[in-house]
Design a protein around this motif. Structure first.
Motif, PDB file in Angstrom:
ATOM      1  N   ALA A   1       0.751  -1.224  -0.194  1.00 14.40           N
ATOM      2  CA  ALA A   1       0.153  -0.094  -0.147  1.00 14.40           C
ATOM      3  C   ALA A   1       0.870   1.117   0.179  1.00 14.40           C
ATOM      4  N   ASN A   2       0.270   2.305  -0.653  1.00 16.51           N
ATOM      5  CA  ASN A   2       1.093   3.477  -0.547  1.00 16.51           C
ATOM      6  C   ASN A   2       0.718   4.458   0.698  1.00 16.51           C
ATOM      7  N   HIS A   3       1.374   3.980   1.490  1.00 16.22           N
ATOM      8  CA  HIS A   3       1.001   4.711   2.992  1.00 16.22           C
ATOM      9  C   HIS A   3       1.453   6.159   2.770  1.00 16.22           C
ATOM     10  N   SER A   4       0.607   6.878   3.672  1.00 10.37           N
ATOM     11  CA  SER A   4       0.677   8.651   3.850  1.00 10.37           C
ATOM     12  C   SER A   4       1.584   8.693   5.093  1.00 10.37           C
ATOM     13  N   PHE A   5       2.363   9.839   5.220  1.00  9.63           N
ATOM     14  CA  PHE A   5       3.014  10.111   6.385  1.00  9.63           C
ATOM     15  C   PHE A   5       2.258  10.191   7.738  1.00  9.63           C
ATOM     16  N   ARG A  42       6.476   7.127  -0.296  1.00 15.40           N
ATOM     17  CA  ARG A  42       7.290   6.950  -1.230  1.00 15.40           C
ATOM     18  C   ARG A  42       8.033   8.402  -2.142  1.00 15.40           C
ATOM     19  N   ARG A  43       7.145   9.254  -1.587  1.00 18.31           N
ATOM     20  CA  ARG A  43       7.523  10.596  -2.266  1.00 18.31           C
ATOM     21  C   ARG A  43       8.859  11.439  -1.511  1.00 18.31           C
ATOM     22  N   PHE A  44       9.192  10.770  -0.433  1.00 19.07           N
ATOM     23  CA  PHE A  44      10.234  11.271   0.588  1.00 19.07           C
ATOM     24  C   PHE A  44      11.584  11.182  -0.155  1.00 19.07           C
ATOM     25  N   ASP A  45      12.582  12.140  -0.145  1.00 20.08           N
ATOM     26  CA  ASP A  45      13.861  11.865  -0.787  1.00 20.08           C
ATOM     27  C   ASP A  45      14.563  12.920  -0.118  1.00 20.08           C
ATOM     28  N   THR A  46      15.890  13.025  -0.492  1.00 20.85           N
ATOM     29  CA  THR A  46      16.799  13.646   0.116  1.00 20.85           C
ATOM     30  C   THR A  46      16.557  15.400  -0.145  1.00 20.85           C
ATOM     31  N   ARG A  47      16.019  15.753  -1.167  1.00 18.34           N
ATOM     32  CA  ARG A  47      15.699  17.019  -1.461  1.00 18.34           C
ATOM     33  C   ARG A  47      14.536  17.431  -0.478  1.00 18.34           C
ATOM     34  N   LEU A  48      13.441  16.885  -0.443  1.00 15.03           N
ATOM     35  CA  LEU A  48      12.276  17.012   0.625  1.00 15.03           C
ATOM     36  C   LEU A  48      12.690  17.351   2.001  1.00 15.03           C
ATOM     37  N   VAL A  49      13.701  16.587   2.517  1.00 12.03           N
ATOM     38  CA  VAL A  49      14.092  16.661   3.925  1.00 12.03           C
ATOM     39  C   VAL A  49      15.223  17.913   4.031  1.00 12.03           C
ATOM     40  N   LEU A  84      12.638  12.225  12.003  1.00 15.80           N
ATOM     41  CA  LEU A  84      11.928  11.713  10.727  1.00 15.80           C
ATOM     42  C   LEU A  84      12.798  10.259  10.382  1.00 15.80           C
ATOM     43  N   LYS A  85      14.344  10.346  10.386  1.00  9.78           N
ATOM     44  CA  LYS A  85      15.235   9.366   9.927  1.00  9.78           C
ATOM     45  C   LYS A  85      14.545   8.076  10.677  1.00  9.78           C
ATOM     46  N   HIS A  86      14.377   8.240  11.964  1.00  9.15           N
ATOM     47  CA  HIS A  86      14.108   7.180  12.967  1.00  9.15           C
ATOM     48  C   HIS A  86      12.742   6.638  12.368  1.00  9.15           C
ATOM     49  N   MET A  87      11.591   7.393  12.309  1.00  8.17           N
ATOM     50  CA  MET A  87      10.383   7.107  11.645  1.00  8.17           C
ATOM     51  C   MET A  87      10.336   6.139  10.521  1.00  8.17           C
ATOM     52  N   PHE A  88      11.334   6.532   9.594  1.00  6.73           N
ATOM     53  CA  PHE A  88      11.326   5.867   8.327  1.00  6.73           C
ATOM     54  C   PHE A  88      11.936   4.568   8.588  1.00  6.73           C
ATOM     55  N   THR A  89      12.897   4.316   9.447  1.00 10.06           N
ATOM     56  CA  THR A  89      13.572   3.271   9.942  1.00 10.06           C
ATOM     57  C   THR A  89      12.455   2.364  10.479  1.00 10.06           C
ATOM     58  N   LYS A  90      11.462   2.740  11.141  1.00 13.26           N
ATOM     59  CA  LYS A  90      10.344   1.625  11.827  1.00 13.26           C
ATOM     60  C   LYS A  90       9.626   1.542  10.596  1.00 13.26           C
ATOM     61  N   ALA A  91       9.150   2.429   9.658  1.00  9.31           N
ATOM     62  CA  ALA A  91       8.275   2.210   8.541  1.00  9.31           C
ATOM     63  C   ALA A  91       9.009   0.962   7.637  1.00  9.31           C
ATOM     64  N   VAL A  92      10.372   1.081   7.357  1.00 13.08           N
ATOM     65  CA  VAL A  92      10.876  -0.190   6.733  1.00 13.08           C
ATOM     66  C   VAL A  92      10.602  -1.432   7.481  1.00 13.08           C
ATOM     67  N   GLU A  93      10.687  -1.459   8.671  1.00 18.74           N
ATOM     68  CA  GLU A  93      10.559  -2.697   9.552  1.00 18.74           C
ATOM     69  C   GLU A  93       9.100  -3.013   9.861  1.00 18.74           C
ATOM     70  N   TRP A  94       8.417  -2.145   9.549  1.00 22.07           N
ATOM     71  CA  TRP A  94       6.758  -2.468   9.626  1.00 22.07           C
ATOM     72  C   TRP A  94       6.142  -2.708   7.923  1.00 22.07           C
ATOM     73  N   ASP A  95       7.033  -2.748   7.165  1.00 22.35           N
ATOM     74  CA  ASP A  95       6.676  -2.732   5.679  1.00 22.35           C
ATOM     75  C   ASP A  95       5.609  -1.827   5.487  1.00 22.35           C
ATOM     76  N   MET A  96       5.968  -0.732   5.441  1.00 21.03           N
ATOM     77  CA  MET A  96       5.137   0.581   5.071  1.00 21.03           C
ATOM     78  C   MET A  96       5.586   1.151   4.051  1.00 21.03           C
ATOM     79  N   GLU A  98       9.606   0.754   1.061  1.00 19.56           N
ATOM     80  CA  GLU A  98      10.781   0.323   0.848  1.00 19.56           C
ATOM     81  C   GLU A  98      11.947   0.886   1.385  1.00 19.56           C
ATOM     82  N   GLU A  99      12.967   0.119   1.218  1.00 16.46           N
ATOM     83  CA  GLU A  99      14.368   0.389   1.805  1.00 16.46           C
ATOM     84  C   GLU A  99      14.835   1.599   1.019  1.00 16.46           C
TER      85      GLU A  99
END
Length: 317
Positions: A1-5, A42-49, A84-96, A98-99
């Motif tokens: 699924a394409n989860h939102s923030f 999936r829209r998050f990238d280096t530029r957005l941060v 924010l970085k830790h949130m995305f670490t958990k998002a990968v662990e929770w299969d929300m 991609e790495e």
């Protein structure tokens, strides 16, 4: 699924409830939510941060309605990015997500911090600030000045943590920033304030059903934010460029200038290493003068003894 923030925020806050200092983390996460809310993960990238970093540097928050936007300091922004970085670490662990998305977020570098700021009050400024405080704020400021506790430690303090009989405030590991238990002695000034709060007054009797030392009469629970009233008090006292955390610097600075050694100050502040406490070392010039005086006396005495010994030998010969 394409989860939102927003989906990630919901799951992350549920997970974070078990963590220490949850209230502080919740505040940061909610500020991130205000900015990204429905943005797909999936829209998050280096530029957005990095764009977010720039936005916070240029104008982070509004302290008062009548004031201009105040930019965040690099240290504050770095806490946001680390969360924010830790949130995305958990998002990968929770299969929300991609790495690969996590890798793009992690590429955003932290800002360079300047933690050398050291603003403290003189004795006269301390008295002026206390006099300018509202009734609910005054005992909180007095505790910060006389105990060196962090704002979060003060506002979450319960009567169970206060031992008036033996004269100590006992901070549990869950209350401190570094997770270490800490004991803080209660001096005469702070004792008078705490005893008055404990006994209650005619205007404000103590509420036995409320465990917190400091609480709002209207909310009937502990204070969460005192920023507005603190800024107003500083204005009335004509104290500029001063934050609540600087009361902790005032506590440490006044101790060092009174001749207290840095190791004792370190223990009172709850620093894990002496490195953080060394920022106050320059406030103890008297100790440096005393040190070189002792050296001078030692060298002079040694030299004098050598000369006397030489003269005795010359006379004997």
């Amino acid at each position: 699924a394409n989860h939102s923030f927003n989906d990630l925020v919901t799951d992350y806050l549920k997970w974070a409830e078990r963590q220490r200092a949850y209230s502080q983390k919740e505040l940061v996460v909610n500020q991130l939510k205000e900015r990204f809310d429905k943005v797909p993960l999936r829209r998050f990238d280096t530029r957005l941060v990095e764009t977010y970093q720039s936005e916070r540097l240029q104008g982070g928050k509004k302290v008062l309605k009548t004031e201009e936007i105040v930019a965040n300091k690099p240290a504050t922004i770095n806490r946001h990015i680390a969360t924010l970085k830790h949130m995305f670490t958990k998002a990968v662990e929770w299969d929300m997500v991609e790495e690969e998305t996590l890798k793009r977020v992690r590429r955003a570098k932290m800002l360079e911090e300047n933690n050398r700021r050291l603003r403290y009050l003189s004795r006269e400024e301390c008295h002026a600030l206390i006099a300018a405080c509202d009734d609910h704020l005054r005992p909180i400021v007095i505790m910060a000045m006389n105990a060196g506790m962090r704002k979060g430690e003060i506002l979450s303090l319960k009567w169970d943590n206060v031992d008036l009989q033996n004269g100590f405030i006992l901070l549990d590991s869950g209350m401190t920033k570094n997770g270490d238990r800490r004991e803080i002695p209660i001096n005469a000034t702070l004792r008078a304030v705490l005893e008055e709060l404990h006994k209650g007054t005619t205007k404000r009797p103590r509420r036995i059903d409320i465990p917190f030392v400091f609480y709002g009469d209207k909310t009937e629970t502990r204070f969460v934010r005192i920023q507005r009233s603190f800024i107003s008090a500083c204005k009335r006292a004509n104290i500029r460029d001063f934050r609540f955390h600087d009361l902790r610097h005032t506590f440490a600075s006044q101790l060092v200038m009174a001749g207290i050694d840095l190791t004792t100050v370190k223990e009172l502040l709850g620093h894990k290493t002496l490195t953080m406490t060394l920022r106050y070392a320059h406030l103890a010039p008297a100790h440096k003068v005393k040190a070189v005086d002792i050296l001078d006396q030692a060298l002079t005495t040694s030299r004098t003894a050598q000369l006397l010994h030489k003269n005795e030998r010359a006379v004997n010969d």
